[in-house]
Each structure stands twice: as C-alpha cells, then as structure tokens.
Scaffold this active site. Structure first.
Site, PDB file in Angstrom:
ATOM      1  N   GLY A  74       0.707  -1.253  -0.094  1.00  0.00           N
ATOM      2  CA  GLY A  74       0.057  -0.092  -0.056  1.00  0.00           C
ATOM      3  C   GLY A  74       0.895   1.243  -0.007  1.00  0.00           C
ATOM      4  O   GLY A  74       0.620   2.284   0.663  1.00  0.00           O
ATOM      5  N   SER A  91      -5.339   0.599  12.946  1.00  0.00           N
ATOM      6  CA  SER A  91      -6.424   1.760  13.066  1.00  0.00           C
ATOM      7  C   SER A  91      -6.787   1.812  14.369  1.00  0.00           C
ATOM      8  O   SER A  91      -7.019   1.028  15.175  1.00  0.00           O
ATOM      9  CB  SER A  91      -7.357   1.622  11.806  1.00  0.00           C
ATOM     10  OG  SER A  91      -8.479   2.576  12.317  1.00  0.00           O
ATOM     11  N   TYR A 134     -14.445  -4.114   9.604  1.00  0.00           N
ATOM     12  CA  TYR A 134     -13.149  -3.378   9.422  1.00  0.00           C
ATOM     13  C   TYR A 134     -12.179  -3.389  10.992  1.00  0.00           C
ATOM     14  O   TYR A 134     -11.373  -3.712  11.041  1.00  0.00           O
ATOM     15  CB  TYR A 134     -13.231  -2.099   8.835  1.00  0.00           C
ATOM     16  CG  TYR A 134     -11.988  -1.512   8.773  1.00  0.00           C
ATOM     17  CD1 TYR A 134     -10.960  -1.762   7.754  1.00  0.00           C
ATOM     18  CD2 TYR A 134     -11.654  -0.300   9.314  1.00  0.00           C
ATOM     19  CE1 TYR A 134      -9.724  -1.490   7.543  1.00  0.00           C
ATOM     20  CE2 TYR A 134     -10.475   0.250   9.041  1.00  0.00           C
ATOM     21  CZ  TYR A 134      -9.437  -0.120   8.399  1.00  0.00           C
ATOM     22  OH  TYR A 134      -8.207   0.365   8.096  1.00  0.00           O
ATOM     23  N   ALA A 184     -12.915  -5.283  13.506  1.00  0.00           N
ATOM     24  CA  ALA A 184     -12.670  -6.609  13.772  1.00  0.00           C
ATOM     25  C   ALA A 184     -11.485  -7.052  13.156  1.00  0.00           C
ATOM     26  O   ALA A 184     -10.587  -7.886  13.609  1.00  0.00           O
ATOM     27  CB  ALA A 184     -13.697  -7.537  13.712  1.00  0.00           C
ATOM     28  N   ALA A 185     -11.228  -6.657  11.908  1.00  0.00           N
ATOM     29  CA  ALA A 185     -10.125  -7.228  11.088  1.00  0.00           C
ATOM     30  C   ALA A 185      -8.887  -6.701  11.588  1.00  0.00           C
ATOM     31  O   ALA A 185      -7.836  -7.440  11.706  1.00  0.00           O
ATOM     32  CB  ALA A 185     -10.302  -7.092   9.597  1.00  0.00           C
ATOM     33  N   LYS A 186      -8.789  -5.297  11.722  1.00  0.00           N
ATOM     34  CA  LYS A 186      -7.667  -4.841  12.545  1.00  0.00           C
ATOM     35  C   LYS A 186      -7.544  -5.238  13.911  1.00  0.00           C
ATOM     36  O   LYS A 186      -6.210  -5.421  14.256  1.00  0.00           O
ATOM     37  CB  LYS A 186      -7.799  -3.280  12.555  1.00  0.00           C
ATOM     38  CG  LYS A 186      -8.038  -2.314  11.009  1.00  0.00           C
ATOM     39  CD  LYS A 186      -6.356  -2.963  10.529  1.00  0.00           C
ATOM     40  CE  LYS A 186      -6.169  -2.131   9.064  1.00  0.00           C
ATOM     41  NZ  LYS A 186      -4.969  -2.267   8.484  1.00  0.00           N
TER      42      LYS A 186
END
Length: 248
Positions: free
Chosen positions: A14, A145, A158, A160-162
C-alpha cells in the site's frame, strides 16, 4: 541518530497513497532500497517512482488477488537477495458510514472485509519472516487503525479485522523474537490523508482535531516517522507492542 537503514531492503505494501506513501518517502530519505506496492493506480505509482528515483521499485500487490500476494516476497528476494523490513500498510476499506445497520449487512460483505484485511497480510508476513530468518533478523510493522480499539459506527467488520492483527502481532513477536525479528503495530487515529480530506467534510475534520489533546489530526508523515523508528536499528528490543497514535 543513525537509523541503520541505508542499503536495507524495505517492502511497503500500500505504498503509493496516504500513510504508505509517506513511509516510502521516509525510508527513501534514510537511504533504504524500497519496494512500494500498488493495487490499481499504476499511474500514481509510476509518478512516485519517477520522483523518488532508482531507490524505489514498484510491484503490484492486491489484497484481493492471491497470486499477487504469493509473488511479492519471492520477487523481492530474487531481486535483492532478501528482505530486512516489511511494512504492511495495504488495506481494503468498506464503504464509509452512514450505511446500513450491521444487522442489515449481507454476511458475505462483512466476511469479505475480514478475509481481505487479514488473510493476505498474514500470508505476506509469513513469507517475509521466512526470508528474514535467513538474513539473521528483521522488522515487521503492521499498520492498524484506532477503529480496532476505539470503534467507529459502521466499521464493525473493519475494526474486527484490525483487532485481529493486534493479537497476531503479539503472538508472532514471541515466535520470531529468538530469530532476531521484531514485530510491532502502529495504530493511528483519524489521519489527514488525501482520502480522508476528500471524503470528510471540513467541519467533521475540525471537530475531530478539536478532540485531540494536541489540537490537530495526525499527518501521514507523523505516522511514517513512527513506522521508520520501529523498523530501524534504533529499535533494538521493542516487540509485540501496539502503539496508538491519536494525538494524546
């Protein structure tokens, strides 16, 4: 202070926008050889590489494309002989709120958010760590984040993913520490990236800045400097930490 990054091989996923681009610029300024990945905006990536010069190599890497994930680390190792630093900054964000309530979202949608923000990153780290062991050590920095710990309406999947990356990093640090690999997470709050400035109204940005003890939002370069520290020789024994950067 000599950060010991001159000539080191640094991969920034990224790396052609926002925090990732700021990190690429910061590592390049320290004399590192930087691999900056892009997903779709090849023109923007080419402009960045032309600006920064031959120290920067562009490679395609798309969280939604398993082939590109599998190719990244082997291609870097083939070109440079190894990897010293991996900065995992690539992200696939869901639609910004306001949106449907969580109980109204198709499960396939939030499952996709989880999958694309966890699995490819873990696989990339797995491949990079294997390369670092053969080099006698290295650094892994995951960009998270504030949503993972402070929350944001409409960002449940999102967040939860982080949060998953936090648990992953803490355990991985214990596994690879004996091999000289340090693993840390940088977790910025709302940051004044070009995307944030484009989609958030000025009053919202001003209100968010007013809530910060410092009275301002983080700039991408603020976050990049912290990433560079954790990736550098200045960091000799900090690992398994999740560092929040929200202005206080």
């Amino acid at each position: 202070m000599d950060l010991g990054l001159r000539g080191k091989v640094v991969v920034v996923t990224g790396g052609t926008g926002g925090i990732g681009e700021a990190a690429v610029r910061a590592f390049t300024a320290e004399g590192a050889r930087v691999v900056a990945t892009y997903a779709a905006n090849k023109d923007r990536a080419a402009d960045l590489a032309e600006e920064l010069g031959p120290q920067v190599l562009l490679l395609r890497y798309d969280l939604a494309d398993p082939d590109s994930v599998e190719r990244l680390v082997p291609e870097v190792v083939d070109r440079f002989g190894g990897i010293d630093v991996l900065v995992a900054s690539a992200v696939r964000r869901p639609a910004r709120p306001p949106g449907p309530a969580f109980d109204e979202i198709d499960p396939a949608e939030w499952a996709d958010t989880l999958h694309t923000n966890i699995d490819p990153t873990l696989r990339t780290v797995q491949l990079a760590v294997a390369a670092m062991r053969g080099r006698g050590g290295g650094r892994v920095v995951l960009v998270s984040s504030h949503v993972a710990t402070r929350g944001d309406a409409g960002q449940e999947a999102y967040g939860a993913a982080k949060a998953a990356l936090h648990g992953f990093a803490v355990s991985l640090a214990r596994s690879v520490g004996p091999h000289g690999v340090l693993v840390n997470v940088v977790s910025p709050g709302l940051t004044a990236t070009p995307d944030a400035l484009a989609y958030l109204p000025a009053p919202v940005l001003a209100a968010a800045a007013a809530r910060m003890p410092t009275g301002r939002l983080c700039d991408p370069h603020d976050v990049a400097r912290l990433i560079v520290f954790y990736a550098s020789a200045a960091n000799q024994n900090i690992s398994g930490e999740v560092v929040s950067m929200v202005g206080g």
